[in-house]
Design an enzyme around this catalytic site. Sequence first.
Site, short mmCIF file in Angstrom:
data_model
loop_
_atom_site.label_atom_id
_atom_site.label_comp_id
_atom_site.label_asym_id
_atom_site.label_seq_id
_atom_site.Cartn_x
_atom_site.Cartn_y
_atom_site.Cartn_z
N HIS A 240 71.85 27.86 -27.29
CA HIS A 240 71.22 28.90 -26.81
C HIS A 240 69.33 28.57 -27.07
O HIS A 240 69.65 28.97 -25.54
CB HIS A 240 71.05 30.06 -28.41
CG HIS A 240 72.18 30.06 -29.09
ND1 HIS A 240 73.38 30.42 -28.60
CD2 HIS A 240 72.87 29.70 -30.50
CE1 HIS A 240 74.62 31.10 -28.71
NE2 HIS A 240 74.10 30.24 -30.39
C1 BDR Z 1 70.41 32.80 -31.76
O1 BDR Z 1 70.24 33.37 -33.08
C2 BDR Z 1 69.94 31.87 -33.99
O2 BDR Z 1 70.57 31.67 -35.27
C3 BDR Z 1 69.77 30.66 -32.74
O3 BDR Z 1 68.70 30.12 -32.86
C4 BDR Z 1 69.46 31.71 -31.68
O4 BDR Z 1 67.96 31.99 -31.59
C5 BDR Z 1 71.71 32.60 -31.51
O5 BDR Z 1 72.59 34.05 -31.95
#
Ligand code: BDR
Length: 310
Positions: A240
């Site tokens: 992500h």
């Molecule tokens: C986001 O949530 C976190 O767990 C990850 O680091 C990312 O920023 C994804 O949904």
Amino acid sequence: MASKSILIDCDPGVDDAIALMLALRSPELTVEAITVVAGNVPLDLTQANARRICELMQRSDLPVYAGCPRPMLRPLITAAHVHGKTGLDGANLPAPEMPLCPQHGVNALIQQVLAAPEPITIATLGPLTNLAIALIQAPRLIDHIAEVVVMGGGLTFGNVTPVAEFNIYVDPHAARVVFEAGLPMTLISLDVTHQVLTTPDRLSALRSLGTPASQVAAAMLAHYGKTDCATWNLLGPPLHDPCVIAYLIAPDLFHGEPGHVAVETDSPLTLGQTVVSSPSQDSPLPPVNVIKSVDADGLYRLLCDRLAIA
Ligand code: BDR
Ligand code: CA
């Protein structure tokens, strides 16, 4: 080309850590400071993890500030089931020796933005608490911010509830403050980050680079995101947060369209949902560059290229 000055607000977290590695090995970006928020794990862990990654990247000179320990109105929820109890499970990095800067992260954010000679770019990789509080405390920041690039939200699905993504769900009120502020913004949602999967081939390519950063990234990725993979039957965990940094380095890897982003803060059923309308639909909200697709092979090539640098 001049290097772009950025501030990174994050909650490391495995994918935050890899985003930091990418930023710190990319000459297109100058990271001026890192502010940290509670999110994937509590603040005492996220701030120490940010410093661990700085040390791994031989950047113990970088200022790291701890910001808000909890969301604006709601109790903190974490994602240790995705990132492990430490937030960086698999990394096995020692406790950091570089100091945490004493200033509060929100005050540091305000000061860094106002002190920058040109409007500065902010990359947000976690819940938006720090930026929202900074904007409430110092509304004039808006004139000094070039762009905010957010990893958050989902256009068609969520990863905490069927409609809400983690960063927005953790602090929906903060997200609303930020999306309503009128800043130039780019949104990189789950619909995009789920196009960037760490397939077994990509993981081996990363591991074979043999640098300290690539080894730690590969070790963390071997653990990370197992729940995500099982839930969506994915070929590997989604990267992500590195999408935000990749967008700032190589925007041509991404395709976006303008939209208005509203955040649900009332309904218990859809709390934290990001509702995106087209620019032709009437909205009091400012337009946002909503990313729709990414060249995932190009992004992995960029990541491997940069993490190959010792
Ligand atoms: C986001 O949530 C976190 O767990 C990850 O680091 C990312 O920023 C994804 O949904
Ligand atoms: Ca994050």
